[in-house]
Design a protein around this motif. Structure first.
Motif, mmCIF file in Angstrom:
data_model
loop_
_atom_site.group_PDB
_atom_site.id
_atom_site.type_symbol
_atom_site.label_atom_id
_atom_site.label_comp_id
_atom_site.label_asym_id
_atom_site.label_seq_id
_atom_site.Cartn_x
_atom_site.Cartn_y
_atom_site.Cartn_z
ATOM 1 N N PRO A 1 1.516 -27.345 -110.633
ATOM 2 C CA PRO A 1 0.722 -27.762 -109.474
ATOM 3 C C PRO A 1 1.275 -27.186 -108.170
ATOM 4 O O PRO A 1 2.455 -26.825 -108.083
ATOM 5 N N LEU A 2 0.426 -27.111 -107.170
ATOM 6 C CA LEU A 2 0.827 -26.567 -105.872
ATOM 7 C C LEU A 2 1.989 -27.354 -105.290
ATOM 8 O O LEU A 2 1.962 -28.588 -105.231
ATOM 9 N N ASP A 3 3.006 -26.619 -104.862
ATOM 10 C CA ASP A 3 4.143 -27.199 -104.153
ATOM 11 C C ASP A 3 3.936 -26.926 -102.666
ATOM 12 O O ASP A 3 3.967 -25.773 -102.230
ATOM 13 N N LEU A 4 3.708 -27.971 -101.890
ATOM 14 C CA LEU A 4 3.411 -27.798 -100.470
ATOM 15 C C LEU A 4 4.549 -27.117 -99.714
ATOM 16 O O LEU A 4 4.311 -26.495 -98.666
ATOM 17 N N LYS A 5 5.762 -27.209 -100.243
ATOM 18 C CA LYS A 5 6.885 -26.536 -99.580
ATOM 19 C C LYS A 5 6.700 -25.017 -99.596
ATOM 20 O O LYS A 5 7.220 -24.320 -98.720
ATOM 21 N N GLU A 6 5.975 -24.514 -100.588
ATOM 22 C CA GLU A 6 5.774 -23.069 -100.695
ATOM 23 C C GLU A 6 4.655 -22.557 -99.787
ATOM 24 O O GLU A 6 4.415 -21.360 -99.719
ATOM 25 N N THR A 7 3.964 -23.468 -99.121
ATOM 26 C CA THR A 7 2.819 -23.060 -98.294
ATOM 27 C C THR A 7 3.184 -22.827 -96.833
ATOM 28 O O THR A 7 2.308 -22.537 -96.025
ATOM 29 N N ARG A 8 4.456 -22.923 -96.478
ATOM 30 C CA ARG A 8 4.831 -22.863 -95.065
ATOM 31 C C ARG A 8 4.506 -21.511 -94.427
ATOM 32 O O ARG A 8 4.290 -21.441 -93.215
ATOM 33 N N LEU A 9 4.470 -20.440 -95.218
ATOM 34 C CA LEU A 9 4.147 -19.121 -94.660
ATOM 35 C C LEU A 9 2.656 -18.786 -94.747
ATOM 36 O O LEU A 9 2.205 -17.828 -94.132
ATOM 37 N N ALA A 10 1.924 -19.577 -95.504
ATOM 38 C CA ALA A 10 0.501 -19.285 -95.714
ATOM 39 C C ALA A 10 -0.282 -19.477 -94.420
ATOM 40 O O ALA A 10 -0.004 -20.387 -93.628
ATOM 41 N N ARG A 11 -1.274 -18.623 -94.250
ATOM 42 C CA ARG A 11 -2.091 -18.698 -93.031
ATOM 43 C C ARG A 11 -3.571 -18.867 -93.345
ATOM 44 O O ARG A 11 -4.393 -18.939 -92.428
ATOM 45 N N ALA A 12 -3.923 -18.902 -94.615
ATOM 46 C CA ALA A 12 -5.325 -19.097 -94.989
ATOM 47 C C ALA A 12 -5.410 -19.576 -96.427
ATOM 48 O O ALA A 12 -4.484 -19.398 -97.223
#
Length: 255
Positions: A74-85
């Motif tokens: 499942p998606l780990d929100l910690k890995e989304t810190r660089l995502a922009r979209a």
């Protein structure tokens, strides 16, 4: 002069013929037709095709198959810190739905849209929806945008409505987002589709954070999981489609 069918029409027809249940039913009929002249071969082909159809229709077999593809957590929100979209590729629409007045999102697309809306609420990131139309009529992206904004209350910033497959989802999405300097994205798709989708989007230049939905999370139970049914057959169809698509990519890679 009548126009020749394009590549995607031929691909659709070939998919219907090759994948279960149609492909196995055709092999069964072939075996039955061969029995008068080649009794042993005909019976053998019909028997094997029928047994395979029954096996693929069981939830237990489809569970074992989908484990080959369902490898993302499942998606780990910690890995989304660089995502922009957030990118949500379409997965089909249902046409001529009387209660909606025309076309609406198919089940698979709706599942992706729903999960994408959840991620958008949590992260606050903008959404790109991607999906065109192989046939004449409404484009997937148009319907996805309407559903997100009108039913889920999530604004869609970008809408890519030319793509007809996962490879084009990736390429056309890249042409939109990379002009704005966006390369880090969250990709929302089904767990069994994620491996192929991540490969295509990474090849298009994205740094991808996988956000799989409908993740496998239940062990088969006796005896219901061993009884053939439509749910098992449907799951086997999706898995066989993904495996066939991956094989096709290796044989005829996109440029």
């Amino acid at each position: 002069m009548q126009a020749m069918p394009d590549f995607f029409t031929i691909k659709t027809i070939a998919k219907i013929i090759a994948l279960p249940p149609t492909g196995l039913i055709l092999f069964t009929l072939l075996g039955l037709c061969l029995i008068p002249r080649f009794p042993r071969a005909g019976r053998g082909i019909a028997f094997i095709a029928t047994i395979l159809l029954l096996i693929l229709s069981s939830p237990f077999a489809s569970y074992q198959l989908i484990k080959l593809l369902d490898t993302f957590p499942p998606l780990d929100l910690k890995e989304t810190r660089l995502a922009r979209a957030i990118i949500i590729p379409g997965a089909g629409i249902d046409r001529n739905m009387l209660e909606y007045g025309d076309a609406t999102l198919g089940q698979l697309t709706l599942e992706r849209v729903r999960y994408g809306a959840k991620i958008a609420r949590i992260t606050g990131l903008p959404i790109l929806v991607s999906g065109g139309s192989i046939q004449e009529g409404e484009q997937e992206a148009t319907l996805m945008k309407a559903a997100l904004e009108e039913e889920f209350g999530i604004k869609v910033r970008w809408s890519e409505n030319q793509s007809r497959n996962t490879h084009e989802n990736a390429m056309f999405s890249a042409s939109i987002l990379q002009k704005e300097g966006i390369r880090h994205v969250i990709l929302v798709t089904h767990s069994y589709h994620m491996a192929r989708a991540k490969t295509d989007f990474s090849s298009a230049g994205f740094s991808v954070v996988p956000a799989p939905t409908q993740i496998l999370n239940q062990d088969p139970t006796w005896p219901s999981s061993f009884i053939p049914g439509i749910s098992g057959l449907q799951t086997s169809y999706y898995v066989c489609y993904e495996l066939l698509a991956k094989l096709f990519m290796k044989i005829i890679p996109f440029p």
